[in-house]
Design an enzyme around this catalytic site. Structure first.
Site, PDB file in Angstrom:
ATOM      1  N   CYS A   2     -15.917  -9.662   4.976  1.00 23.46           N
ATOM      2  CA  CYS A   2     -16.410  -9.997   6.299  1.00 23.46           C
ATOM      3  C   CYS A   2     -16.911 -11.436   6.310  1.00 23.46           C
ATOM      4  O   CYS A   2     -17.428 -11.934   5.317  1.00 23.46           O
ATOM      5  CB  CYS A   2     -17.541  -9.104   6.784  1.00 23.46           C
ATOM      6  SG  CYS A   2     -17.102  -7.384   6.891  1.00 23.46           S
ATOM      7  N   ARG A  27     -11.749 -13.747   4.693  1.00 21.91           N
ATOM      8  CA  ARG A  27     -12.727 -12.788   4.181  1.00 21.91           C
ATOM      9  C   ARG A  27     -12.493 -11.385   4.737  1.00 21.91           C
ATOM     10  O   ARG A  27     -13.100 -10.407   4.274  1.00 21.91           O
ATOM     11  CB  ARG A  27     -14.138 -13.236   4.542  1.00 21.91           C
ATOM     12  CG  ARG A  27     -14.491 -14.597   4.005  1.00 21.91           C
ATOM     13  CD  ARG A  27     -15.892 -14.964   4.390  1.00 21.91           C
ATOM     14  NE  ARG A  27     -16.855 -14.114   3.725  1.00 21.91           N
ATOM     15  CZ  ARG A  27     -17.351 -14.351   2.525  1.00 21.91           C
ATOM     16  NH1 ARG A  27     -16.993 -15.415   1.873  1.00 21.91           N
ATOM     17  NH2 ARG A  27     -18.213 -13.535   1.979  1.00 21.91           N
ATOM     18  N   TRP A  78     -13.802  -6.787   7.524  1.00 20.11           N
ATOM     19  CA  TRP A  78     -13.010  -6.048   6.536  1.00 20.11           C
ATOM     20  C   TRP A  78     -13.700  -4.698   6.434  1.00 20.11           C
ATOM     21  O   TRP A  78     -14.790  -4.579   5.877  1.00 20.11           O
ATOM     22  CB  TRP A  78     -13.026  -6.774   5.199  1.00 20.11           C
ATOM     23  CG  TRP A  78     -12.109  -6.192   4.172  1.00 20.11           C
ATOM     24  CD1 TRP A  78     -10.796  -6.480   3.984  1.00 20.11           C
ATOM     25  CD2 TRP A  78     -12.439  -5.233   3.165  1.00 20.11           C
ATOM     26  NE1 TRP A  78     -10.289  -5.754   2.929  1.00 20.11           N
ATOM     27  CE2 TRP A  78     -11.276  -4.980   2.412  1.00 20.11           C
ATOM     28  CE3 TRP A  78     -13.604  -4.536   2.836  1.00 20.11           C
ATOM     29  CZ2 TRP A  78     -11.237  -4.082   1.345  1.00 20.11           C
ATOM     30  CZ3 TRP A  78     -13.573  -3.639   1.777  1.00 20.11           C
ATOM     31  CH2 TRP A  78     -12.402  -3.424   1.043  1.00 20.11           C
ATOM     32  N   ASN A 104     -22.599  -9.095   6.980  1.00 13.19           N
ATOM     33  CA  ASN A 104     -21.670  -9.013   5.845  1.00 13.19           C
ATOM     34  C   ASN A 104     -22.427  -8.350   4.718  1.00 13.19           C
ATOM     35  O   ASN A 104     -23.485  -8.831   4.313  1.00 13.19           O
ATOM     36  CB  ASN A 104     -21.214 -10.425   5.436  1.00 13.19           C
ATOM     37  CG  ASN A 104     -20.459 -10.422   4.121  1.00 13.19           C
ATOM     38  OD1 ASN A 104     -19.797  -9.433   3.776  1.00 13.19           O
ATOM     39  ND2 ASN A 104     -20.549 -11.500   3.371  1.00 13.19           N
ATOM     40  N   GLY A 105     -21.890  -7.237   4.196  1.00 13.77           N
ATOM     41  CA  GLY A 105     -22.568  -6.522   3.120  1.00 13.77           C
ATOM     42  C   GLY A 105     -22.500  -5.027   3.373  1.00 13.77           C
ATOM     43  O   GLY A 105     -21.692  -4.568   4.194  1.00 13.77           O
ATOM     44  N   GLU A 493      -0.402 -11.234 -14.404  1.00 17.03           N
ATOM     45  CA  GLU A 493      -0.742 -12.069 -13.243  1.00 17.03           C
ATOM     46  C   GLU A 493       0.478 -12.245 -12.319  1.00 17.03           C
ATOM     47  O   GLU A 493       0.359 -12.169 -11.101  1.00 17.03           O
ATOM     48  CB  GLU A 493      -1.286 -13.422 -13.731  1.00 17.03           C
ATOM     49  CG  GLU A 493      -1.473 -14.502 -12.683  1.00 17.03           C
ATOM     50  CD  GLU A 493      -2.450 -14.151 -11.572  1.00 17.03           C
ATOM     51  OE1 GLU A 493      -3.108 -13.087 -11.639  1.00 17.03           O
ATOM     52  OE2 GLU A 493      -2.533 -14.921 -10.611  1.00 17.03           O
ATOM     53  N   LYS A 497       0.591 -11.061  -8.455  1.00 13.29           N
ATOM     54  CA  LYS A 497       0.909 -11.961  -7.333  1.00 13.29           C
ATOM     55  C   LYS A 497       1.995 -11.336  -6.465  1.00 13.29           C
ATOM     56  O   LYS A 497       1.898 -11.342  -5.252  1.00 13.29           O
ATOM     57  CB  LYS A 497       1.398 -13.328  -7.823  1.00 13.29           C
ATOM     58  CG  LYS A 497       0.397 -14.314  -8.327  1.00 13.29           C
ATOM     59  CD  LYS A 497      -0.544 -14.891  -7.321  1.00 13.29           C
ATOM     60  CE  LYS A 497      -1.787 -14.039  -7.230  1.00 13.29           C
ATOM     61  NZ  LYS A 497      -2.898 -14.425  -8.034  1.00 13.29           N
ATOM     62  N   GLU A 500       0.652  -8.283  -4.409  1.00 17.47           N
ATOM     63  CA  GLU A 500      -0.264  -8.525  -3.286  1.00 17.47           C
ATOM     64  C   GLU A 500       0.372  -9.335  -2.163  1.00 17.47           C
ATOM     65  O   GLU A 500       0.019  -9.168  -1.008  1.00 17.47           O
ATOM     66  CB  GLU A 500      -1.583  -9.147  -3.753  1.00 17.47           C
ATOM     67  CG  GLU A 500      -1.466 -10.482  -4.408  1.00 17.47           C
ATOM     68  CD  GLU A 500      -2.811 -11.002  -4.918  1.00 17.47           C
ATOM     69  OE1 GLU A 500      -3.849 -10.608  -4.400  1.00 17.47           O
ATOM     70  OE2 GLU A 500      -2.793 -11.827  -5.852  1.00 17.47           O
ATOM     71  N   HIS A 516       8.057   1.313 -25.813  1.00 20.54           N
ATOM     72  CA  HIS A 516       7.235   2.520 -25.942  1.00 20.54           C
ATOM     73  C   HIS A 516       7.116   3.261 -24.611  1.00 20.54           C
ATOM     74  O   HIS A 516       6.188   4.048 -24.430  1.00 20.54           O
ATOM     75  CB  HIS A 516       5.853   2.152 -26.503  1.00 20.54           C
ATOM     76  CG  HIS A 516       5.930   1.536 -27.861  1.00 20.54           C
ATOM     77  ND1 HIS A 516       6.161   2.283 -29.000  1.00 20.54           N
ATOM     78  CD2 HIS A 516       5.866   0.249 -28.264  1.00 20.54           C
ATOM     79  CE1 HIS A 516       6.214   1.474 -30.050  1.00 20.54           C
ATOM     80  NE2 HIS A 516       6.045   0.229 -29.633  1.00 20.54           N
ATOM     81  N   LYS A 615     -10.649 -12.005   0.593  1.00 19.04           N
ATOM     82  CA  LYS A 615     -10.788 -12.999  -0.468  1.00 19.04           C
ATOM     83  C   LYS A 615     -11.995 -12.740  -1.352  1.00 19.04           C
ATOM     84  O   LYS A 615     -11.927 -12.840  -2.557  1.00 19.04           O
ATOM     85  CB  LYS A 615     -10.902 -14.376   0.193  1.00 19.04           C
ATOM     86  CG  LYS A 615     -11.031 -15.524  -0.784  1.00 19.04           C
ATOM     87  CD  LYS A 615      -9.682 -15.956  -1.263  1.00 19.04           C
ATOM     88  CE  LYS A 615      -9.735 -17.020  -2.316  1.00 19.04           C
ATOM     89  NZ  LYS A 615      -8.617 -16.914  -3.237  1.00 19.04           N
TER      90      LYS A 615
HETATM   91  C1  F6R Z   1      -5.760 -12.006  -6.762  1.00 19.65           C
HETATM   92  C2  F6R Z   1      -7.140 -12.341  -6.446  1.00 19.65           C
HETATM   93  C3  F6R Z   1      -8.200 -11.410  -6.882  1.00 19.65           C
HETATM   94  C4  F6R Z   1      -9.447 -12.186  -7.351  1.00 19.65           C
HETATM   95  C5  F6R Z   1     -10.592 -11.208  -7.637  1.00 19.65           C
HETATM   96  C6  F6R Z   1     -11.824 -11.914  -8.181  1.00 19.65           C
HETATM   97  O1  F6R Z   1      -4.875 -13.006  -6.363  1.00 19.65           O
HETATM   98  O2  F6R Z   1      -7.409 -13.337  -5.827  1.00 19.65           O
HETATM   99  O3  F6R Z   1      -7.754 -10.534  -7.857  1.00 19.65           O
HETATM  100  O4  F6R Z   1      -9.121 -12.917  -8.494  1.00 19.65           O
HETATM  101  O5  F6R Z   1     -10.923 -10.533  -6.465  1.00 19.65           O
HETATM  102  O6  F6R Z   1     -12.314 -12.852  -7.275  1.00 19.65           O
HETATM  103  P1  F6R Z   1     -13.375 -13.945  -7.730  1.00 19.65           P
HETATM  104  O7  F6R Z   1     -12.713 -14.888  -8.660  1.00 19.65           O
HETATM  105  O8  F6R Z   1     -13.812 -14.606  -6.458  1.00 19.65           O
HETATM  106  O9  F6R Z   1     -14.508 -13.209  -8.405  1.00 19.65           O
END
Ligand code: F6R
Length: 620
Positions: A2, A27, A78, A104-105, A493, A497, A500, A516, A615
């Protein structure tokens, strides 16, 4: 999760709020809402509008309305409690519609508070946890009115919050006090921007930077009382807090797309500069070490560290996995890497000579923050690698290293990841040179780190080829990503990517572990992306490619420039320049980011705001 923005000043609040909330849309973006106090002719009225979906829907709705006031709040959501509906969208109000707030929270004890308030006659309009706060404030106003002749909104807010358990950043207005904005924080990010005869409060600096670079970062339990020409910060006991404004090191441009179609692409291409910025002034090549200002005060303590527990989430966790290989190989320090959501609940065995190192771009991730608190509780040294200056994790950890890469706005982490790995390499140099690492080795690593921005630029030149490969494979619904040693975390990773950004099922796996189990899935319909640089495990990984080819699986290889042999083994090859083995993850991650980006775009998806994600994950 949020985003919130509040404005009070001499200008019209609505356009400023809308503009601000757009920069916080990363957010959360399932609904949005605004409330502006219009105080024309001495009769104050709260003008409220809400819309499901992205902020653009709210903007379209208010186009035909005149929102005139210079005081207002806005929110992008969110969802946690209650679905994405207009009723659940913020701002929420008390029964009388006087008090409006955005949050937010999470209010943890909202159920019991709601039951009490319902028994006291309050009527709720949403399923959210947030709404209880508006009614609690209303209740306190009632009680204050019965005791004293005059009361102030901030008094009612303070008393109400004493009953609340949980995390909050709140911006609150009351149409009976049309010249006042109250903002308060506990465990959720909140920043105050101080302009000329105007103030903004926001979840992060990107909503503020266009108006002012003079900001105050709130601590937990601090509340700002704002009028158009004055601000006061107090704690929840109503004692004045001496909060000194700081200068933001962000620019307006850093929070805009700068000609790129998406933030994600801009941030992928910003990586040479981002890595340069996080290395700037930190490499001491002739001494083969790193100078890290944030660790200076605890240098001696760090010499005594015998084990490091890395704790982080998502992509930051995978940066930590690369760090594990680096720190063990070059600094000789045993490392354990935990998902923060696990570390906080399992019973890790800590020793006095251990340190907990958390990694977080936002500095606000709830689980990561909780693991810092858990380690502090046990008296363990806490260190942070964080991008957002003044964030909760930056402030909670005892010492740390900032990434200095500017805001990352695309929801998928790209430049934050590569610079986290670069910072881990700096830390490896620093700790390694305190221990067994020779000057020659230190110098070699430092020199190679210096070359990194140039090497990343070279990888980025392959964008057209990567796009063509994305076109070829865009219709596949399953992918396997394989790597070994330093590039095993990059396999995870790369798969993350793609998942998502494109909503395609992708699985990261150890190339050596494939036989395995996952090998059973391989056939001509399952492409494998294999990271196979010319490193210490090159031949082993080539054997794994042979195993895939024997089962007619298509292979996309990420290989080192000059390796012609690989062309006969893989269907498609993307080259990265030769570098030290420990630094190859920074190079091999880049084509995988571009591949995920282009597949997502080709599938017509919103790559900057993938569905269901946000985010900054400030809930557990
Ligand atoms: C994936 C992504 C998330 C963040 C995770 C941690 O692309 O962005 O997996 O890496 O939510 O976020 P931070 O680094 O802000 O703690």
């Amino acid at each position: 999760m949020c985003g919130i923005v509040g404005y009070i000043g001499k200008q019209k609040a609505a356009p400023i709020l809308l503009d601000g909330i757009k920069s916080l849309e990363y957010r959360g973006y399932d609904s949005a809402g605004i409330s502006v106090i219009n105080n024309q002719g001495g009769v104050a009225e709260a003008q409220v509008e809400k819309a499901v979906g992205k902020v653009i829907n709210l903007e379209n709705k208010i186009k035909s309305r005149e929102l005139l006031g210079g005081l207002g709040i806005i929110h992008t959501r969110w969802a946690t409690h209650g679905g994405a509906t207009e009723a659940n969208a913020h701002p929420h109000s008390d029964c009388a519609g006087n008090i409006w707030l955005v949050h937010n929270g999470i209010i943890e004890n909202y159920k019991e508070l709601k039951n009490e308030l319902i028994s006291a006659g309050h009527q709720f309009k949403s399923e959210t946890d947030t709404e209880v706060v508006a009614h609690l404030i209303e209740e306190q106003v009632k009680s204050l009115k019965s005791k004293v002749q005059s009361y102030a909104l901030e008094d009612a807010v303070r008393l109400a919050l004493k009953k609340v358990r949980g995390a909050y950043a709140l911006a609150i207005i009351d149409k009976r006090e049309p010249e006042k904005l109250v903002a308060v924080r506990n465990s959720s990010p909140l920043i105050l921007g101080i302009g000329n005869d105007e103030y903004l409060v926001a979840s992060d600096a990107s909503a503020v930077v266009k108006h002012t670079r003079k900001v105050i970062y709130f601590n937990d339990g601090e509340m700002a009382i704002l009028t158009p020409d004055n601000h006061r910060v107090v704690n929840l006991e109503n004692q004045a807090v001496d909060s000194q404004p700081q200068e933001l090191d962000w620019t307006v441009e850093s929070a805009q797309k700068g000609g790129y179609p998406h933030f994600m692409l801009k941030e992928i291409f910003e990586q040479p500069e981002a890595v340069e910025n996080c290395l700037r002034g930190r490499l001491v090549v002739q001494e083969g070490t790193a100078k890290l200002g944030g660790l200076e005060s605890i240098k001696d303590k760090l010499r005594e560290i015998k084990r490091i527990h890395i704790s982080a989430c998502g992509t930051a966790y995978l940066a930590g996995k690369v760090g594990e290989y680096m720190l063990e190989e070059y600094a000789g320090i045993p490392v354990e890497v935990d998902l923060a959501s696990e570390l906080r609940y399992r019973k890790p065995v800590f020793d006095n000579h251990d340190a907990v190192l958390v990694i977080s771009q936002s500095g606000e991730t709830a689980d990561t923050l909780a693991s810092v608190k858990e380690a502090k509780e046990k008296g363990i040294l806490t260190l942070g690698i964080v991008n957002t200056v003044g964030s909760s994790i930056a402030r909670e950890t005892e010492a740390g290293i900032y990434q200095h890469i500017g805001p990352e706005i695309g929801v998928a982490s790209t430049k934050a990841f590569t610079s986290q790995v670069a910072v881990l390499a700096l830390l490896t140099l620093f700790l390694g040179r305190q221990r067994q690492m020779s000057l020659v080795t230190g110098e070699r690593i430092a020199r190679e780190l210096q070359r990194l921005p140039e090497l990343i630029r070279k990888v980025l030149q392959s964008e057209d080829l990567i796009k063509q490969i994305a076109v070829k494979y865009q219709t596949h619904n399953n992918f396997l990503y394989l790597g070994r040693k330093y590039n095993l975390p990059i396999a995870y990773e790369g798969a993350l990517k793609l998942k998502e950004i494109s909503y395609i099922h992708a699985e990261g796996y150890g190339a050596g572990e494939m036989k395995h189990g996952p090998i059973a899935m391989i056939d001509q319909n399952l492409p494998s992306v294999v990271i196979v640089p010319s490193d210490s495990v090159y031949e082993k990984t080539v054997s794994n490619i042979e195993e895939i080819r024997a089962r007619r699986g298509p292979v996309i290889a990420i290989a080192t420039e000059g390796n012609e042999d690989i062309k006969s083994l893989a269907d498609d090859v993307i080259y990265i320049p030769k570098s030290l083995e420990m630094l190859t993850p920074i190079l091999s991650a880049v084509p995988l980011q571009l591949f995920a980006y282009h597949v997502g775009v080709l599938r017509g998806l919103d790559v900057d705001k993938p569905r269901n994600l946000a985010k900054s994950v400030t809930v557990e």
